[in-house]
Design an enzyme around this catalytic site. Sequence first.
Site, PDB file in Angstrom:
ATOM      1  N   ASP A   1      -7.610   0.514 -25.181  1.00  0.00           N
ATOM      2  CA  ASP A   1      -7.614   0.628 -23.543  1.00  0.00           C
ATOM      3  C   ASP A   1      -7.963   2.002 -23.155  1.00  0.00           C
ATOM      4  O   ASP A   1      -7.320   3.115 -23.758  1.00  0.00           O
ATOM      5  CB  ASP A   1      -6.486   0.225 -22.943  1.00  0.00           C
ATOM      6  CG  ASP A   1      -6.398  -1.494 -23.155  1.00  0.00           C
ATOM      7  OD1 ASP A   1      -7.367  -1.978 -23.296  1.00  0.00           O
ATOM      8  OD2 ASP A   1      -5.307  -2.055 -22.925  1.00  0.00           O
TER       9      ASP A   1
ATOM     10  N   ARG B   1      -1.581  -9.535 -20.682  1.00  0.00           N
ATOM     11  CA  ARG B   1      -2.480  -9.045 -21.981  1.00  0.00           C
ATOM     12  C   ARG B   1      -1.765  -8.266 -22.940  1.00  0.00           C
ATOM     13  O   ARG B   1      -2.305  -7.924 -24.004  1.00  0.00           O
ATOM     14  CB  ARG B   1      -3.776  -8.445 -21.589  1.00  0.00           C
ATOM     15  CG  ARG B   1      -3.931  -6.972 -20.615  1.00  0.00           C
ATOM     16  CD  ARG B   1      -4.746  -6.624 -20.158  1.00  0.00           C
ATOM     17  NE  ARG B   1      -6.011  -6.369 -21.393  1.00  0.00           N
ATOM     18  CZ  ARG B   1      -5.939  -5.174 -22.064  1.00  0.00           C
ATOM     19  NH1 ARG B   1      -5.087  -4.219 -21.751  1.00  0.00           N
ATOM     20  NH2 ARG B   1      -6.795  -4.953 -22.908  1.00  0.00           N
TER      21      ARG B   1
ATOM     22  N   GLU C   1       2.561  -7.155   8.485  1.00  0.00           N
ATOM     23  CA  GLU C   1       2.876  -5.520   8.295  1.00  0.00           C
ATOM     24  C   GLU C   1       3.859  -5.360   7.079  1.00  0.00           C
ATOM     25  O   GLU C   1       4.358  -4.236   6.865  1.00  0.00           O
ATOM     26  CB  GLU C   1       3.192  -4.885   9.747  1.00  0.00           C
ATOM     27  CG  GLU C   1       2.259  -5.187  10.814  1.00  0.00           C
ATOM     28  CD  GLU C   1       1.030  -4.417  10.352  1.00  0.00           C
ATOM     29  OE1 GLU C   1       0.167  -5.268  10.862  1.00  0.00           O
ATOM     30  OE2 GLU C   1       0.854  -3.366   9.874  1.00  0.00           O
TER      31      GLU C   1
ATOM     32  N   PRO D   1       0.891  -1.140  -0.040  1.00  0.00           N
ATOM     33  CA  PRO D   1       0.040   0.101   0.005  1.00  0.00           C
ATOM     34  C   PRO D   1       0.918   1.181  -0.020  1.00  0.00           C
ATOM     35  O   PRO D   1       0.232   2.208  -0.270  1.00  0.00           O
ATOM     36  CB  PRO D   1      -0.865  -0.221   1.145  1.00  0.00           C
ATOM     37  CG  PRO D   1       0.016  -1.245   2.201  1.00  0.00           C
ATOM     38  CD  PRO D   1       0.598  -2.110   1.437  1.00  0.00           C
TER      39      PRO D   1
HETATM   40  N1  LIG Z   1      -2.439  -1.287  -2.714  1.00  0.00           N
HETATM   41  C1  LIG Z   1      -3.001  -2.765  -2.423  1.00  0.00           C
HETATM   42  C2  LIG Z   1      -2.165  -3.385  -1.400  1.00  0.00           C
HETATM   43  C3  LIG Z   1      -1.113  -4.454  -1.800  1.00  0.00           C
HETATM   44  C4  LIG Z   1      -0.429  -4.970  -0.605  1.00  0.00           C
HETATM   45  C5  LIG Z   1      -1.102  -4.752   0.523  1.00  0.00           C
HETATM   46  C6  LIG Z   1      -0.517  -5.550   1.521  1.00  0.00           C
HETATM   47  C7  LIG Z   1      -1.261  -5.548   2.969  1.00  0.00           C
HETATM   48  C8  LIG Z   1      -0.525  -6.253   4.030  1.00  0.00           C
HETATM   49  C9  LIG Z   1       0.448  -6.708   3.949  1.00  0.00           C
HETATM   50  C10 LIG Z   1       1.237  -6.618   2.600  1.00  0.00           C
HETATM   51  C11 LIG Z   1       0.674  -6.062   1.533  1.00  0.00           C
HETATM   52  N2  LIG Z   1      -2.192  -4.219   0.635  1.00  0.00           N
HETATM   53  C12 LIG Z   1      -2.644  -3.482  -0.358  1.00  0.00           C
END
Ligand SMILES: NCc1ccc(-c2ccccc2)nc1
Length: 250
Positions: free
Chosen positions: A176, A161, A119, A92
């Site tokens: 696209d 793709r 985490e 994230p």
């Molecule tokens: N942007 C989307 C996304 C990608 C990975 C994760 C994530 C959550 C927990 C641990 C490791 C990765 N969460 C959201």
Amino acid sequence: MRLDVVTIFPEYLEPLNVSLVGKARARGQLDVHVHDLRGWTYDRHHTVDDTPYGGGPGMVMKTEPWGEALDTVLADGYETGSHEPALIVPTPSGRPFTQELAVHLSERPWLIFTPARYEGIDRRVVDEYATRMPVHEVSIGDYVLAGGEAAVLVITEAVARLLPGVLGNADSHRDDSFAPGAMANLLEGPVYTKPPVWRGREIPEVLLSGHHARIARWRRDEALRRTTANRPDLIERCAPEAFDKKDREM
Ligand SMILES: NCc1ccc(-c2ccccc2)nc1
């Protein structure tokens, strides 16, 4: 293209055996290897995580299993002729995944995905492998999942793709929403197919007119309407011809 995925949930990547990616694998256009991170643990509980230094909630994925897994994946890939790997870390806190990045990744010979759980992964793993290859920390949206595996499926489909010969109609991805051209950065407008009337609902007359310039204009206008409504942030990125008043084949 070779794809490696190291994960504690290998079964989550089963969808890579079906549909577009599955067919690309069957045709030899994609060589996919999914690895269970716990295969590089040696304790009874196959431990892959531990408490965070500095305290705080949750657990952090440990360096050693990742290091051994990635060293094995790299050795296997190089031994079998793959080269120039790139590490893709779904997180994230990464840079937004865009069609532009999908195009860039589709031109690489080898992608190694490291979806984390908990985490995240001890930072030293990325620091270590960033000395040997490009690392892309990628977010697929502003929300937090339980892990990165779903993001691997999203990224893999968007990249696969674009590989030559994977999409039936070679031009398909040219239309696209986010591909270059007059419709670039515009969301797709509404689409219709037979029957001509369904529950009293008819097809927009212009689509039955056979007048290609008018149809192209209508589609552009509908795409502008939908983009303005749903993604006003994209409007400023549209090509000037998207607002072109003249009727012409687009
Ligand atoms: N942007 C989307 C996304 C990608 C990975 C994760 C994530 C959550 C927990 C641990 C490791 C990765 N969460 C959201």
